[in-house]
Design a protein around this motif. Sequence first.
Motif, PDB file in Angstrom:
ATOM      1  N   GLY A   1       0.798  -1.220   0.000  1.00 33.74           N
ATOM      2  CA  GLY A   1       0.000   0.000   0.000  1.00 33.74           C
ATOM      3  C   GLY A   1       0.829   1.267   0.000  1.00 33.74           C
ATOM      4  O   GLY A   1       0.329   2.348   0.291  1.00 33.74           O
ATOM      5  N   PHE A   2       2.128   1.147  -0.308  1.00 33.56           N
ATOM      6  CA  PHE A   2       2.986   2.339  -0.319  1.00 33.56           C
ATOM      7  C   PHE A   2       2.544   3.329  -1.396  1.00 33.56           C
ATOM      8  O   PHE A   2       2.497   4.528  -1.161  1.00 33.56           O
ATOM      9  CB  PHE A   2       4.449   1.956  -0.565  1.00 33.56           C
ATOM     10  N   ALA A   3       2.236   2.817  -2.590  1.00 26.34           N
ATOM     11  CA  ALA A   3       1.903   3.708  -3.713  1.00 26.34           C
ATOM     12  C   ALA A   3       0.664   4.530  -3.392  1.00 26.34           C
ATOM     13  O   ALA A   3       0.651   5.755  -3.565  1.00 26.34           O
ATOM     14  CB  ALA A   3       1.707   2.885  -4.984  1.00 26.34           C
ATOM     15  N   ALA A   4      -0.384   3.870  -2.895  1.00 21.57           N
ATOM     16  CA  ALA A   4      -1.641   4.574  -2.602  1.00 21.57           C
ATOM     17  C   ALA A   4      -1.462   5.584  -1.471  1.00 21.57           C
ATOM     18  O   ALA A   4      -2.101   6.640  -1.453  1.00 21.57           O
ATOM     19  CB  ALA A   4      -2.731   3.564  -2.243  1.00 21.57           C
ATOM     20  N   ALA A   5      -0.595   5.267  -0.510  1.00 21.62           N
ATOM     21  CA  ALA A   5      -0.371   6.167   0.637  1.00 21.62           C
ATOM     22  C   ALA A   5       0.690   7.227   0.334  1.00 21.62           C
ATOM     23  O   ALA A   5       1.006   8.044   1.197  1.00 21.62           O
ATOM     24  CB  ALA A   5       0.048   5.350   1.854  1.00 21.62           C
ATOM     25  N   ASP A   6       1.244   7.174  -0.895  1.00 23.75           N
ATOM     26  CA  ASP A   6       2.291   8.118  -1.296  1.00 23.75           C
ATOM     27  C   ASP A   6       3.483   8.056  -0.341  1.00 23.75           C
ATOM     28  O   ASP A   6       3.983   9.066   0.137  1.00 23.75           O
ATOM     29  CB  ASP A   6       1.733   9.539  -1.383  1.00 23.75           C
ATOM     30  N   MET A   7       3.922   6.825  -0.073  1.00 15.92           N
ATOM     31  CA  MET A   7       5.086   6.591   0.778  1.00 15.92           C
ATOM     32  C   MET A   7       6.076   5.727   0.020  1.00 15.92           C
ATOM     33  O   MET A   7       5.738   5.081  -0.969  1.00 15.92           O
ATOM     34  CB  MET A   7       4.675   5.839   2.051  1.00 15.92           C
ATOM     35  N   GLY A   8       7.287   5.730   0.522  1.00 19.24           N
ATOM     36  CA  GLY A   8       8.290   4.880  -0.102  1.00 19.24           C
ATOM     37  C   GLY A   8       9.459   4.655   0.822  1.00 19.24           C
ATOM     38  O   GLY A   8       9.521   5.224   1.934  1.00 19.24           O
ATOM     39  N   LEU A   9      10.371   3.813   0.381  1.00 19.55           N
ATOM     40  CA  LEU A   9      11.565   3.513   1.149  1.00 19.55           C
ATOM     41  C   LEU A   9      12.766   4.209   0.535  1.00 19.55           C
ATOM     42  O   LEU A   9      12.963   4.184  -0.684  1.00 19.55           O
ATOM     43  CB  LEU A   9      11.830   2.002   1.159  1.00 19.55           C
ATOM     44  N   LEU A  10      13.549   4.841   1.399  1.00 21.17           N
ATOM     45  CA  LEU A  10      14.855   5.362   1.012  1.00 21.17           C
ATOM     46  C   LEU A  10      15.902   4.364   1.486  1.00 21.17           C
ATOM     47  O   LEU A  10      15.852   3.911   2.637  1.00 21.17           O
ATOM     48  CB  LEU A  10      15.145   6.690   1.710  1.00 21.17           C
TER      49      LEU A  10
ATOM     50  N   GLY B   1      27.069  -1.636   5.267  1.00 21.26           N
ATOM     51  CA  GLY B   1      25.938  -1.773   4.345  1.00 21.26           C
ATOM     52  C   GLY B   1      24.959  -0.629   4.487  1.00 21.26           C
ATOM     53  O   GLY B   1      25.353   0.525   4.649  1.00 21.26           O
ATOM     54  N   ALA B   2      23.665  -0.953   4.450  1.00 24.76           N
ATOM     55  CA  ALA B   2      22.643   0.076   4.271  1.00 24.76           C
ATOM     56  C   ALA B   2      21.624   0.097   5.399  1.00 24.76           C
ATOM     57  O   ALA B   2      21.414  -0.886   6.111  1.00 24.76           O
ATOM     58  CB  ALA B   2      21.920  -0.148   2.941  1.00 24.76           C
ATOM     59  N   ALA B   3      21.002   1.264   5.520  1.00 25.84           N
ATOM     60  CA  ALA B   3      19.798   1.416   6.339  1.00 25.84           C
ATOM     61  C   ALA B   3      18.646   1.767   5.412  1.00 25.84           C
ATOM     62  O   ALA B   3      18.863   2.177   4.259  1.00 25.84           O
ATOM     63  CB  ALA B   3      19.997   2.510   7.388  1.00 25.84           C
ATOM     64  N   ILE B   4      17.426   1.594   5.905  1.00 30.62           N
ATOM     65  CA  ILE B   4      16.248   2.032   5.150  1.00 30.62           C
ATOM     66  C   ILE B   4      15.443   2.990   6.006  1.00 30.62           C
ATOM     67  O   ILE B   4      15.460   2.903   7.239  1.00 30.62           O
ATOM     68  CB  ILE B   4      15.345   0.861   4.703  1.00 30.62           C
ATOM     69  N   ALA B   5      14.748   3.903   5.349  1.00 29.06           N
ATOM     70  CA  ALA B   5      13.849   4.824   6.040  1.00 29.06           C
ATOM     71  C   ALA B   5      12.524   4.847   5.286  1.00 29.06           C
ATOM     72  O   ALA B   5      12.506   4.962   4.052  1.00 29.06           O
ATOM     73  CB  ALA B   5      14.454   6.224   6.086  1.00 29.06           C
ATOM     74  N   LEU B   6      11.433   4.699   6.019  1.00 26.31           N
ATOM     75  CA  LEU B   6      10.087   4.810   5.446  1.00 26.31           C
ATOM     76  C   LEU B   6       9.691   6.282   5.490  1.00 26.31           C
ATOM     77  O   LEU B   6       9.624   6.872   6.572  1.00 26.31           O
ATOM     78  CB  LEU B   6       9.105   3.955   6.248  1.00 26.31           C
ATOM     79  N   VAL B   7       9.488   6.867   4.323  1.00 17.51           N
ATOM     80  CA  VAL B   7       9.233   8.315   4.248  1.00 17.51           C
ATOM     81  C   VAL B   7       8.012   8.595   3.379  1.00 17.51           C
ATOM     82  O   VAL B   7       7.659   7.804   2.506  1.00 17.51           O
ATOM     83  CB  VAL B   7      10.453   9.084   3.664  1.00 17.51           C
ATOM     84  N   ARG B   8       7.392   9.734   3.636  1.00 17.42           N
ATOM     85  CA  ARG B   8       6.391  10.229   2.686  1.00 17.42           C
ATOM     86  C   ARG B   8       7.126  10.674   1.428  1.00 17.42           C
ATOM     87  O   ARG B   8       8.207  11.273   1.510  1.00 17.42           O
ATOM     88  CB  ARG B   8       5.607  11.385   3.302  1.00 17.42           C
TER      89      ARG B   8
ATOM     90  N   PRO C   1      27.302   9.157   1.893  1.00 18.31           N
ATOM     91  CA  PRO C   1      26.456   7.987   1.661  1.00 18.31           C
ATOM     92  C   PRO C   1      25.787   8.056   0.288  1.00 18.31           C
ATOM     93  O   PRO C   1      25.640   9.141  -0.289  1.00 18.31           O
ATOM     94  CB  PRO C   1      25.408   8.087   2.777  1.00 18.31           C
ATOM     95  N   HIS C   2      25.421   6.902  -0.233  1.00 15.94           N
ATOM     96  CA  HIS C   2      24.659   6.831  -1.484  1.00 15.94           C
ATOM     97  C   HIS C   2      23.206   6.613  -1.088  1.00 15.94           C
ATOM     98  O   HIS C   2      22.867   5.564  -0.520  1.00 15.94           O
ATOM     99  CB  HIS C   2      25.188   5.662  -2.331  1.00 15.94           C
ATOM    100  N   ILE C   3      22.355   7.614  -1.327  1.00 19.78           N
ATOM    101  CA  ILE C   3      20.963   7.570  -0.859  1.00 19.78           C
ATOM    102  C   ILE C   3      20.045   7.563  -2.075  1.00 19.78           C
ATOM    103  O   ILE C   3      20.164   8.420  -2.951  1.00 19.78           O
ATOM    104  CB  ILE C   3      20.644   8.779   0.044  1.00 19.78           C
ATOM    105  N   PHE C   4      19.149   6.591  -2.143  1.00 19.15           N
ATOM    106  CA  PHE C   4      18.263   6.489  -3.313  1.00 19.15           C
ATOM    107  C   PHE C   4      16.964   5.801  -2.918  1.00 19.15           C
ATOM    108  O   PHE C   4      16.935   4.977  -2.001  1.00 19.15           O
ATOM    109  CB  PHE C   4      18.950   5.726  -4.455  1.00 19.15           C
ATOM    110  N   PRO C   5      15.863   6.144  -3.615  1.00 18.60           N
ATOM    111  CA  PRO C   5      14.593   5.478  -3.333  1.00 18.60           C
ATOM    112  C   PRO C   5      14.548   4.117  -4.010  1.00 18.60           C
ATOM    113  O   PRO C   5      15.167   3.904  -5.054  1.00 18.60           O
ATOM    114  CB  PRO C   5      13.561   6.423  -3.957  1.00 18.60           C
TER     115      PRO C   5
END
Length: 390
Positions: free
Chosen positions: A208-217, A345-352, A375-379
């Motif tokens: 439901g990320f797309a509908a809520a306009d959220m994503g992972l960085l 390695g990497a971390a993830i963040a759940l963001v609007r 850092p290399h930061i990408f969605p």
Amino acid sequence: MTGHSRHDLLRQGTEYFTREFGVEPDGLWSAPGRVNVIGEHTDYNDGFAFPIAIDKRTVVAARARGDRILRVVSNGFPGVVETSLDDLNPDSLAGWSAYPLGVAWAMAQAAPAGDPTGVDLALSSDVPPGAGLSSSAAVECAVAMALNDLWKLGLGRQTLARIGQLAENRVVGAPTGIMDQSASLLGEPDHGILLDCQSLHTESVPLGFAAADMGLLVIDTRTSHSHADGGYASRRRSCEDGAQAMGVGSLRALGPGDLPRAADVLDGQTFRRVRHIITENSRVLDTVAALRTAGPAAIGAFLNESHMSMRDDFEISTPELDLAVSAAQALGALGARMTGGGFGGAAIALVRSSDADRVADGIAREFARAGFSVPHIFPVSASAGARREL
């Protein structure tokens, strides 16, 4: 992955193969890297994990040969590695080619009496290596898909996941579970995969990320880690020791109610390792339940708790990962955690989605202030699993 970038990747894969081997490939196959949303180090404890396949992929261009020779090239490494199917054995393989050739070895074990033929393989990838995004499983699963077709083996995806895991355990020497290969083979757009590592049952769960306009960085700290070295193996041993001392076959058999007895039975360090696994399994199930009932905004607290458990109980975080997580939280991320095996390695963040650029810029500023490398930061977005492309 957009149609444009997919087209580019396929064209580059074909051109690379033709340049290296002087003929056109029989076909192209691809498999994605993965991000584990939650459920770290639970897989080899027969527990639960919740990964997604991501929109970064490894492409394998391949062609069957008339002999028993295997040749493999990679756009990430110089030179051609050549061997024969008759000489393939786990102890003779080393370096980057151990991943694709390890899969060929494991697939050849599964092949029926009609001997498989040699194959030329050319690998190209946009999965960042060493970031905890499972660039290795992307290679394994793309090669497994290619050989499954070229050798007409007809193996299902669950079997191909086990073959990839066998290659990584026996050939590469990394004692990993089956999560990475399962995610790479079974992913779906805007879905996570609830993986029961005991039964190997998988369930596709809408994010439901797309509908809520959220994503992972993804915040790739660019600090290296390698599963084949000591940290990962010692954590696995602690878990096995803890299970044995508690009288169970695996930590999956224990729940939060067993923690008081575990505190009595186990030494302090083993108890902390065991507590991480027990609580992490609960967090995976809580995350999936929250997605189904309350939506993606409700899972942030579980991500935050997971990071604290990995930092304090499992002790696999690093100063860079801790800063990535705390900075993301301070900048308004709904939740954040390190992802992957740890020790870099990497971390993830759940963001609007509207906050993504601001959060990324702020994390980069904090890294500069701390004197860490950029850092290399990408969605990333949840994507389709391994497939034949051409």
